[in-house]
Design a protein around this motif. Structure first.
Motif, PDB file in Angstrom:
ATOM      1  N   GLU A 253      76.436 -78.850 -23.701  1.00 46.02           N
ATOM      2  CA  GLU A 253      77.426 -78.987 -24.360  1.00 46.02           C
ATOM      3  C   GLU A 253      77.954 -76.920 -24.095  1.00 46.02           C
ATOM      4  O   GLU A 253      77.189 -76.407 -23.225  1.00 46.02           O
ATOM      5  CB  GLU A 253      76.630 -77.594 -25.699  1.00 46.02           C
ATOM      6  N   CYS A 254      79.377 -76.890 -24.334  1.00 40.30           N
ATOM      7  CA  CYS A 254      80.313 -75.987 -23.904  1.00 40.30           C
ATOM      8  C   CYS A 254      80.186 -75.282 -24.681  1.00 40.30           C
ATOM      9  O   CYS A 254      79.918 -74.926 -26.155  1.00 40.30           O
ATOM     10  CB  CYS A 254      81.761 -75.810 -23.434  1.00 40.30           C
ATOM     11  N   GLN A 255      80.992 -73.620 -24.774  1.00 38.64           N
ATOM     12  CA  GLN A 255      80.932 -72.694 -25.216  1.00 38.64           C
ATOM     13  C   GLN A 255      81.577 -72.510 -26.674  1.00 38.64           C
ATOM     14  O   GLN A 255      80.711 -71.730 -28.032  1.00 38.64           O
ATOM     15  CB  GLN A 255      80.724 -71.056 -24.520  1.00 38.64           C
ATOM     16  N   GLN A 257      81.521 -75.165 -28.217  1.00 38.09           N
ATOM     17  CA  GLN A 257      80.757 -76.277 -29.378  1.00 38.09           C
ATOM     18  C   GLN A 257      81.774 -76.909 -30.099  1.00 38.09           C
ATOM     19  O   GLN A 257      81.076 -76.821 -31.253  1.00 38.09           O
ATOM     20  CB  GLN A 257      79.832 -74.986 -30.080  1.00 38.09           C
ATOM     21  N   PRO A 258      82.559 -77.842 -29.544  1.00 40.82           N
ATOM     22  CA  PRO A 258      82.590 -78.536 -30.722  1.00 40.82           C
ATOM     23  C   PRO A 258      82.401 -80.092 -31.128  1.00 40.82           C
ATOM     24  O   PRO A 258      83.083 -80.670 -31.531  1.00 40.82           O
ATOM     25  CB  PRO A 258      84.264 -79.241 -29.702  1.00 40.82           C
ATOM     26  N   GLY A 259      81.301 -79.387 -31.586  1.00 44.67           N
ATOM     27  CA  GLY A 259      79.786 -80.099 -32.398  1.00 44.67           C
ATOM     28  C   GLY A 259      80.165 -81.635 -30.924  1.00 44.67           C
ATOM     29  O   GLY A 259      79.654 -83.227 -31.974  1.00 44.67           O
ATOM     30  N   THR A 261      77.998 -83.150 -26.773  1.00 44.31           N
ATOM     31  CA  THR A 261      78.241 -83.210 -24.960  1.00 44.31           C
ATOM     32  C   THR A 261      79.103 -83.411 -24.568  1.00 44.31           C
ATOM     33  O   THR A 261      79.443 -84.685 -24.586  1.00 44.31           O
ATOM     34  CB  THR A 261      76.434 -82.607 -25.381  1.00 44.31           C
ATOM     35  N   HIS A 262      79.907 -82.843 -23.570  1.00 43.28           N
ATOM     36  CA  HIS A 262      80.664 -83.138 -22.264  1.00 43.28           C
ATOM     37  C   HIS A 262      79.072 -83.957 -21.068  1.00 43.28           C
ATOM     38  O   HIS A 262      78.680 -83.274 -20.849  1.00 43.28           O
ATOM     39  CB  HIS A 262      81.046 -81.855 -21.529  1.00 43.28           C
ATOM     40  N   LEU A 263      79.993 -85.208 -21.049  1.00 43.11           N
ATOM     41  CA  LEU A 263      79.026 -85.610 -20.267  1.00 43.11           C
ATOM     42  C   LEU A 263      79.809 -84.943 -18.614  1.00 43.11           C
ATOM     43  O   LEU A 263      81.779 -85.094 -18.236  1.00 43.11           O
ATOM     44  CB  LEU A 263      79.889 -87.334 -19.967  1.00 43.11           C
ATOM     45  N   ARG A 316      90.998 -84.144 -25.893  1.00 39.32           N
ATOM     46  CA  ARG A 316      90.504 -82.812 -24.572  1.00 39.32           C
ATOM     47  C   ARG A 316      90.277 -81.937 -25.837  1.00 39.32           C
ATOM     48  O   ARG A 316      90.795 -81.253 -26.852  1.00 39.32           O
ATOM     49  CB  ARG A 316      92.073 -83.092 -24.505  1.00 39.32           C
ATOM     50  N   CYS A 317      89.224 -81.608 -25.038  1.00 38.40           N
ATOM     51  CA  CYS A 317      88.090 -80.285 -25.777  1.00 38.40           C
ATOM     52  C   CYS A 317      88.965 -78.966 -25.472  1.00 38.40           C
ATOM     53  O   CYS A 317      89.687 -78.332 -24.145  1.00 38.40           O
ATOM     54  CB  CYS A 317      86.756 -80.261 -25.151  1.00 38.40           C
ATOM     55  N   GLN A 318      89.347 -77.795 -25.732  1.00 40.43           N
ATOM     56  CA  GLN A 318      90.426 -77.007 -26.314  1.00 40.43           C
ATOM     57  C   GLN A 318      89.233 -75.396 -24.516  1.00 40.43           C
ATOM     58  O   GLN A 318      90.069 -74.719 -24.142  1.00 40.43           O
ATOM     59  CB  GLN A 318      90.386 -76.082 -27.029  1.00 40.43           C
ATOM     60  N   CYS A 319      88.055 -75.723 -24.556  1.00 42.53           N
ATOM     61  CA  CYS A 319      87.653 -74.912 -23.132  1.00 42.53           C
ATOM     62  C   CYS A 319      88.168 -75.823 -22.158  1.00 42.53           C
ATOM     63  O   CYS A 319      87.672 -75.165 -20.948  1.00 42.53           O
ATOM     64  CB  CYS A 319      86.240 -75.334 -23.261  1.00 42.53           C
ATOM     65  N   GLY A 320      89.288 -77.287 -21.935  1.00 41.08           N
ATOM     66  CA  GLY A 320      89.285 -77.254 -20.692  1.00 41.08           C
ATOM     67  C   GLY A 320      88.861 -77.902 -19.715  1.00 41.08           C
ATOM     68  O   GLY A 320      89.914 -79.311 -18.722  1.00 41.08           O
ATOM     69  N   ARG A 321      88.275 -78.509 -20.025  1.00 40.39           N
ATOM     70  CA  ARG A 321      87.370 -80.073 -19.337  1.00 40.39           C
ATOM     71  C   ARG A 321      87.570 -80.849 -20.135  1.00 40.39           C
ATOM     72  O   ARG A 321      87.865 -81.033 -21.201  1.00 40.39           O
ATOM     73  CB  ARG A 321      85.844 -80.105 -20.071  1.00 40.39           C
ATOM     74  N   THR A 322      88.172 -82.586 -19.621  1.00 36.72           N
ATOM     75  CA  THR A 322      88.488 -83.171 -19.286  1.00 36.72           C
ATOM     76  C   THR A 322      87.739 -84.509 -19.546  1.00 36.72           C
ATOM     77  O   THR A 322      88.493 -85.788 -19.450  1.00 36.72           O
ATOM     78  CB  THR A 322      89.516 -83.903 -18.626  1.00 36.72           C
TER      79      THR A 322
HETATM   80 ZN   LIG Z   1      84.571 -78.008 -24.490  1.00 37.55          ZN
END
Ligand SMILES: [Zn+2]
Length: 431
Positions: A253-255, A257-259, A261-263, A316-322
């Motif tokens: 989970e990134c900070q 926490q968009p509900g 987990t990122h792979l 796309r997650c707001q954290c910038g991870r693709t």
């Molecule tokens: Zn994220």
């Protein structure tokens, strides 16, 4: 936003796919004729590494099931044939927790152990852990790989790692306070257990300057009510992470926490299939996670059926991870789903409902399938001083969700088992 490796974590998806394909092709070429297990499998399926020209071709490779690896170790004992190198090339042997039978042994070389550490670096950095953190591992450092690899991740991040093996809950709490632990790694069940012990012995949990908890081993940290309870009791942010001994530490989970987990897509390729038909399942639909790891050449898994139910989200997650995300984390085990009176019941959804009652300390669900008459029994331990009438409220809520009324009864305090690893709260009894 804190990244472990910003460049790969924010790669445009086409470039990410090209990176995955390149790693896959290089690995497969390397495994051909050196890894007996996969060479045999691919030969039997009449496919050669040179046939894999795009990620679509991945589907030409046979799936790998845990049972095959187990059988291989049983018939080519004790270590099996999924070893790419001579045994002296390996540094570590771990084994699965054995919750589903005989443990499976897994092996790591210097390179793959470093890879585990990098993957855990993603997990820790994803939760915002930095070199100024003091990371306590409430974990029995035994043969199960669990948080062993997290130790390597902490080293990559430069955090101060405090091992908490060989200690009981009270000693662990005291160690955490004395060291001023700011982050905690343990199972979600055990985070709740430690909080319960603190309450019983009158230990002020808020005297530990904890900011972050990171969980693995069970899906609980993505179960909203469990997450909330951990965050409330520890006054810390709770992060989910998923991985497996056979596969690696694959998602976090990134900070933000968009509900979900990122792979770590630079190190893993995910597919989602229908658990029974094997057909590909589209993003947004639930299916079994099939994973290929790209950095464990000494003991690889390629198109491995994890038994975990996930649902992919490509937004796309707001954290910038693709990277793709698993909506809601691991949603349960494909073989955990039971049908009770014609209703498909997932243990995770029952857990979420029961955990919403803050008065519940512990619970156990038993499904009795006796002479085709399915019954579900739920035993609950309530906090001291709780009105016993609460169990009716729980039963009513479950009735509304499940469309049948399970039997809910109160049991004495500490009558139910507590867990440090791999909580087992869901049981199915057949006649
Ligand atoms: Zn994220």
């Amino acid at each position: 936003m804190s990244y472990f490796d910003e460049a790969t974590e924010t790669l445009p998806r086409e470039q990410l796919a090209a990176l995955q394909l390149n790693k896959l092709q290089t690995m497969m070429t390397h495994l051909w004729n050196t890894n007996q297990f996969y060479t045999n499998k691919w030969q039997a399926a009449r496919v050669h590494p040179s046939d894999i020209r795009s990620l679509v071709d991945l589907a030409r490779l046979p799936l790998t099931r845990k049972g095959e690896l187990m059988e291989d170790q049983a018939s080519h004992g004790p270590f099996g044939t999924n070893l790419t190198y001579p045994l002296q090339a390996y540094l570590r042997m771990h084994q699965t927790s054995g919750t589903t039978g005989v443990p499976l042994k897994v092996f790591d070389t210097n390179e793959s152990w470093d890879w585990w550490g990098r993957c855990w670096g993603h997990v820790l950095a994803g939760a915002g852990v930095t070199s100024s953190d003091r990371l306590f591992m409430a974990f029995a450092f035994g043969p199960f790989i669990g948080f062993w690899a997290a130790v390597e991740g902490a080293r990559k991040i430069g955090a101060l790692m405090i091992p908490g093996g060989g200690r009981d809950s009270q000693q662990r709490l005291e160690m955490m306070r004395e060291a001023g632990a700011t982050a905690l790694c343990c199972t979600p069940s055990y985070a709740l257990r430690m909080a319960e012990v603190a309450r019983e012995i009158g230990f002020d949990i808020r005297s530990i300057p904890l900011k972050t908890t990171i969980h693995a081993g069970e899906p609980g940290a993505s179960v909203p009510a469990t997450k909330q309870r951990i965050e409330h009791t520890w006054a810390a942010r709770c992060f989910d992470h998923a991985g497996a001994s056979e596969v690696g530490a694959h998602s976090f989970e990134c900070q933000l926490q968009p509900g979900g987990t990122h792979l770590i897509e630079s190190e893993f390729i995910a597919e989602v299939i229908h658990p029974l038909t094997g057909e590909a399942v589209l993003p947004g639909h639930r299916g079994e996670l099939v994973i290929t790891n790209l950095g464990r050449w000494g003991f690889p898994v390629i198109r491995y059926c994890t038994g975990d139910l996930v649902q992919v989200n490509l937004q796309r997650c707001q954290c910038g991870r693709t990277s793709l995300r698993f909506e809601g984390g691991v949603l349960g085990r494909a073989d955990d789903m039971v049908t009770v009176r014609g209703v498909n019941v997932f243990p995770g959804s029952v857990e979420n409902l029961v955990r919403n009652f803050i008065e519940v300390d512990e619970f156990r669900i038993t499904v009795n399938k006796v002479r085709q008459m399915d019954e579900m029994d739920i035993e609950v331990e309530l906090c001291a001083g709780t009105d016993p009438e609460l169990i009716h409220a729980i039963a009513t809520k479950l009735d509304a969700m499940l469309a049948f009324r399970p039997r809910v009864r109160q049991v004495a305090h500490n009558a139910l088992p507590r867990f440090e690893m791999k909580a087992k709260r869901f049981h199915v009894k057949l006649d």
